[in-house]
Structure formats: C-alpha cells, structure tokens
Design an enzyme around this catalytic site. Structure first.
Site, short mmCIF file in Angstrom:
data_model
loop_
_atom_site.label_atom_id
_atom_site.label_comp_id
_atom_site.label_asym_id
_atom_site.label_seq_id
_atom_site.Cartn_x
_atom_site.Cartn_y
_atom_site.Cartn_z
N THR A 54 -5.41 1.09 115.31
CA THR A 54 -5.89 1.71 114.07
C THR A 54 -5.81 0.69 112.94
OG1 THR A 54 -5.21 3.89 114.80
CG2 THR A 54 -5.42 3.58 112.43
N CYS A 110 -5.46 15.51 118.94
CA CYS A 110 -5.65 16.04 117.60
C CYS A 110 -4.39 15.79 116.78
CB CYS A 110 -5.95 17.53 117.71
SG CYS A 110 -6.32 18.27 116.15
#
Ligand code: PLP
Length: 372
Positions: free
Chosen positions: A72, A311
């Site tokens: 990320t 999620c």
C-alpha cells in the site's frame, strides 16, 4: 467445527514455517542497520542479502529496490512522489492505487477484466507531451486475471509515458521479470506468499525522479525514511527463498469450477473464465445468495473464503472491480473468491465443492418450495 480449511490466500497467506524460524532467529539481533559497529553491520548484512535475493527473484537490479512497510505504501509512493500530470489506471485497481490519487483517470476493462488498450491509447494520445503514468496491476486480487503488461508498456513507450505495476498478487504465483516487462516501477508485498505482513517494496528505475513519501532519516538512499525492520525483511527473504511453483493448483481449480458449472447448469458465473488467470484463483457466483451470507455459511462449515477483497472497514460493499466488469449488481453481489496457495492440499477442493453443492441444492429446494 469439523474442519478448518483456509482458502483465502489472496487476502494473506499463512506464514511458512521456514519464514517463522528465520524471523525468530533475526529477533536475536539488536543492531540498527544504519549503525557503524559490528551489530549494525550484521543487521545491514541481512537487509542487503534480502534485497539481492528478492531483486533476483523478480529479475530487477538490487539498486532499484526500496523496502517499504507494505505494498500500500509502495503504491502510494509511486503515484504521489513524482509530479505526474496524469495517472491512468484501470477501473479494477486495488484501493491502494485507486485512492492514492485525488483524480484517478479510469480506463475501462472488458467483461473478462482486461484493460481496453484502445481506450488507453486514446488517453495517451490526448495527453501526449505531458508527464503521464499508467498504473495497472499485473494480476488481479479478486479474479486472478493477468493484464497484458507487455502491450501496455509498448503503448507507453510509443507515447512517452511511464508504467507502474502492482505485482503483489503475481509474485510467487507466476513468473515475473521486472527487466523483461519494461515497466518503470513495481510494487510487491511479502504476506501474499507466505512472508510476514508489514513489509513490501517499491522497485524503481533510476530514470524516475521519485522522492520520499515517508521523510526523515536517510535510509533506503533517502527514498524511505525509518529504521528498516530486520525481522520482517528477513522473513520476506525467507519467503522468496522458499517459494515453490503453484501451477499444479490450476487443475484443481479448473475441476472444481467445472463441477460447479455443471451442477448449476451454467447458472453460476466464473469471472475472467476465458482470460489468462492466476493458477490459484476462482471467483464464482452462487446464484441467489449474497456473498456475505455465503462467507458466513462456509465459515461455520470450516472454510475460510472471501467475498472479493478483504473488507478492512468492516462495511459490506459490492466489489467495485467486479461491478466494473459485469455491470450487474446481482452478479457482483453473489461472487465468492476461493484462493489457494503453498499449504493447500488437493483434498481441500472436493471437500469445499461438496459443501458448496449441498448449499446450492438446499437453496434451490427452498426456492422451489417457496414457489409452490
Ligand atoms: N495490491 C493488491 C493487488 C493487493 O491484493 C493488496 C493486498 O490486499 C495490496 C496491494 C496491499 O498490500 P499490503 O497489504 O502489503 O499493503
């Protein structure tokens, strides 16, 4: 619970035992890799060995390699730390790309999830002469679809754009060569291939004027400040050195998908079925049952699978990439992801298939009772 079978490798893979052993050993070292004394040198040796091994594994020069805290972070640095005029990406990129820029310029994909090269070329032609970046993931986390990186690079060269690829899901699953691909930047992560979470890397050609995202000390040649984590970097190295081919998993996935399609008389839908895909990924709908309900059902039966990407916010959302591919809420909301990896056994597939079959048949009979 009868069993515990993990089929969510694209979310994260179980830590390999060799990785754990290496990390435990590395915990005994106390040197800061930037220190001049022998303890510092010992720590630095571990980091530089890992850099060489991981760079070799993806066929990249070791000096292009920046250790980061995650993929990320690497994705954010690639997009934010050069003054790009435009960043072109597909509609199906991971959120760590999609949300890394305030104005993403999405390129549509086909129903199989492949980038529409014609649409990309139009954008490049319209913005020729500007500082353009194309960021396209090598292989998709939800469908496993593999993008035509070589064609993308060829277009980029024609119009003078740079290319970044998020290769997180590709490394360790299919051969990846930074050099042969011709990309300018690549992000990778350790935890999808049996290494620890919390370590990744950005590989960057010297021609890219990249600055630091995390600023402070001069670590990683001033491109990523912060004391390197010897333990997780040693773990990343061990995961790479112990990586084994996963191609044998393809036949198990194919057989399972065939069984599911035959059972449902082709009512189930396999995403990217006709495209080149990772050997470990199946994304298939179970018609009529929301995927969150499916995940809970299979969890109770002892299987860890997922509804698209993990999620992190805990919110239930239909997958943006799957919606972009099928443009159908009902299909996207019933898609389940089944992903295997280094510790998956052949016998896990028939076990999962019989549970899926039972669930499908139960749902079908309930529907029939309801309609009488
Ligand atoms: N890119 C892709 C395609 C991923 O699947 C993931 C993980 O979910 C990431 C990036 C983020 O990786 P990390 O967990 O190392 O930040």
């Amino acid at each position: 619970m009868k069993q515990s079978i993990y089929l969510d490798y694209n979310s994260t893979a179980p830590l390999r035992p060799e990785v754990q052993a290496t990390m435990v050993q590395a915990m005994d070292l106390c040197g800061n890799p930037s220190s001049q004394h022998r303890d510092g040198r010992a720590a630095r040796k571990i980091i530089e060995k890992a850099r060489r091994n991981i760079a070799d594994f993806v066929d990249a020069p070791a000096e292009y390699f920046i250790f980061t805290g995650s993929a990320t972070e690497a994705n954010n640095q690639a997009l934010q730390c050069v003054d790009w005029d435009n960043i072109f990406m597909t509609e199906i990129e991971h959120d760590s790309i999609f949300k890394a820029t305030v104005s993403p310029s999405p390129i549509p994909v086909t129903s199989e999830g492949l980038i529409q090269l014609g649409a990309l070329e139009q954008k490049l032609a319209a913005h020729q002469g500007q500082k353009n970046l194309i960021s396209v993931m090598w292989a998709h986390n939800e469908t496993g679809v593999i993008q035509p990186i070589h064609d993308i690079v060829a277009l980029a060269k024609k119009y003078g754009a740079a290319v970044h690829t998020d290769a997180v899901q590709a490394i360790g699953k299919i051969p990846v060569s930074f050099t042969k691909s011709g990309v300018d930047m690549m992000s990778i992560s350790a935890h999808k291939m049996g290494g620890p979470a919390g370590v990744g890397a950005l590989i960057v050609k010297e021609t890219v004027p990249l600055t630091a995202l995390v600023r402070g000390g001069g670590q990683e040649k001033n491109r990523r400040a912060g004391t390197q984590s010897i333990v997780t970097i040693a773990g990343f190295d061990a995961a790479i050195m112990n990586a084994a081919p996963l191609e044998h998993l393809r036949a198990f996935h194919d057989r399972m998908e065939l069984g599911m399609l035959q059972l449902t008389k082709d009512k189930a839908y396999v995403f990217s079925k006709q495209a080149d895909r990772l050997p470990n990924t199946t994304c298939i709908t179970l018609p009529g049952i929301n995927n969150q309900t499916q995940v809970m059902h299979f969890d109770l039966a002892g299987f860890s699978v997922s509804a698209g990407s993990a999620c992190s916010s805990g919110r239930v959302q239909v997958s943006r990439p799957l919606m972009a591919m099928c443009r159908n809420q009902e299909i996207a909301a019933t898609a389940l992801r089944i992903t295997s990896g280094w510790d998956t056994k052949e016998s896990d597939f028939p076990l999962f298939f019989s549970c899926w079959k039972e669930y499908y048949q139960h749902h079908k009979s309930q529907q029939q009772e309801g309609s009488v």
